[in-house]
Design an enzyme around this catalytic site. Structure first.
Site, PDB file in Angstrom:
ATOM      1  N   HIS A 135       0.835  -1.206   0.000  1.00 31.16           N
ATOM      2  CA  HIS A 135       0.000   0.000   0.000  1.00 31.16           C
ATOM      3  C   HIS A 135       0.868   1.253   0.000  1.00 31.16           C
ATOM      4  CE1 HIS A 135       0.743  -0.434   4.343  1.00 31.16           C
ATOM      5  NE2 HIS A 135       0.505   0.867   4.437  1.00 31.16           N
TER       6      HIS A 135
ATOM      7  N   TYR B  86     -12.762  27.908  18.618  1.00 26.74           N
ATOM      8  CA  TYR B  86     -12.484  29.144  17.877  1.00 26.74           C
ATOM      9  C   TYR B  86     -13.785  29.777  17.389  1.00 26.74           C
ATOM     10  CZ  TYR B  86     -11.070  32.136  14.000  1.00 26.74           C
ATOM     11  OH  TYR B  86     -10.920  33.192  13.142  1.00 26.74           O
TER      12      TYR B  86
ATOM     13  N   GLN C 137     -15.817  33.638  18.587  1.00 26.66           N
ATOM     14  CA  GLN C 137     -15.920  34.739  17.638  1.00 26.66           C
ATOM     15  C   GLN C 137     -16.958  35.750  18.122  1.00 26.66           C
ATOM     16  OE1 GLN C 137     -13.903  35.154  14.730  1.00 26.66           O
ATOM     17  NE2 GLN C 137     -12.925  33.727  16.134  1.00 26.66           N
TER      18      GLN C 137
END
Length: 149
Positions: free
Chosen positions: A62, A128, A132
């Protein structure tokens, strides 16, 4: 990985994918020589398409790719492009692989894909977003697992 955003006329993106392609029947066909050929093929793909190979690694059965691309290319398009070109060229340049893999395909039909975030995991991004606009009250209106039918 450095801050390697792609700038276009109206957007700035940093889309990075970890892709794993298993060999058909999980046959052990890659070696040092075919690995170098794979690297060369991927460099040519980068020159022709908006697909940048950040890292390529393999075991005999792989291959792992760390790929950056643009939003106009879907993940399916990236996978299809990389699988078809690398498969065709590996068969052409290493005909001995055809003796181990019959049926015309070097890769399985499936693959593994994961997005790679430079700026944080899911929890960091959620925090986060929540932070805001601190002067306003953040209201979470939905949280849950995405379900595809």
């Amino acid at each position: 990985m450095e801050d390697e955003h792609i700038f276009k006329s109206h957007n700035k993106t940093l889309l990075v994918y970890h892709l794993v392609f298993p060999m058909k029947y999980r046959r052990k066909v890659l070696n040092e020589v075919s690995g170098e050929t794979l690297k060369f093929i991927c460099k040519e793909i980068s020159e022709r398409y908006e697909i940048e190979f950040i890292e390529i690694g393999y075991e005999s059965d792989h291959v792992h790719f760390l790929i950056q691309s643009v939003p106009s290319l879907s993940l399916s398009q990236i996978v299809r492009t990389v699988k078809s070109i690398t498969g065709r060229e590996l068969f052409r340049l290493h005909p001995e692989i055809k003796q181990v893999l019959w049926g015309g395909n070097i890769w399985t039909s499936g693959f593994y894909a994961n997005t790679v975030g430079q700026y944080g995991n899911k929890e960091v991004i959620q925090k986060y977003i929540e932070n805001q606009g601190k002067e306003k009250q953040y209201t979470k209106i939905y949280t849950g697992q995405l379900r595809l039918f």
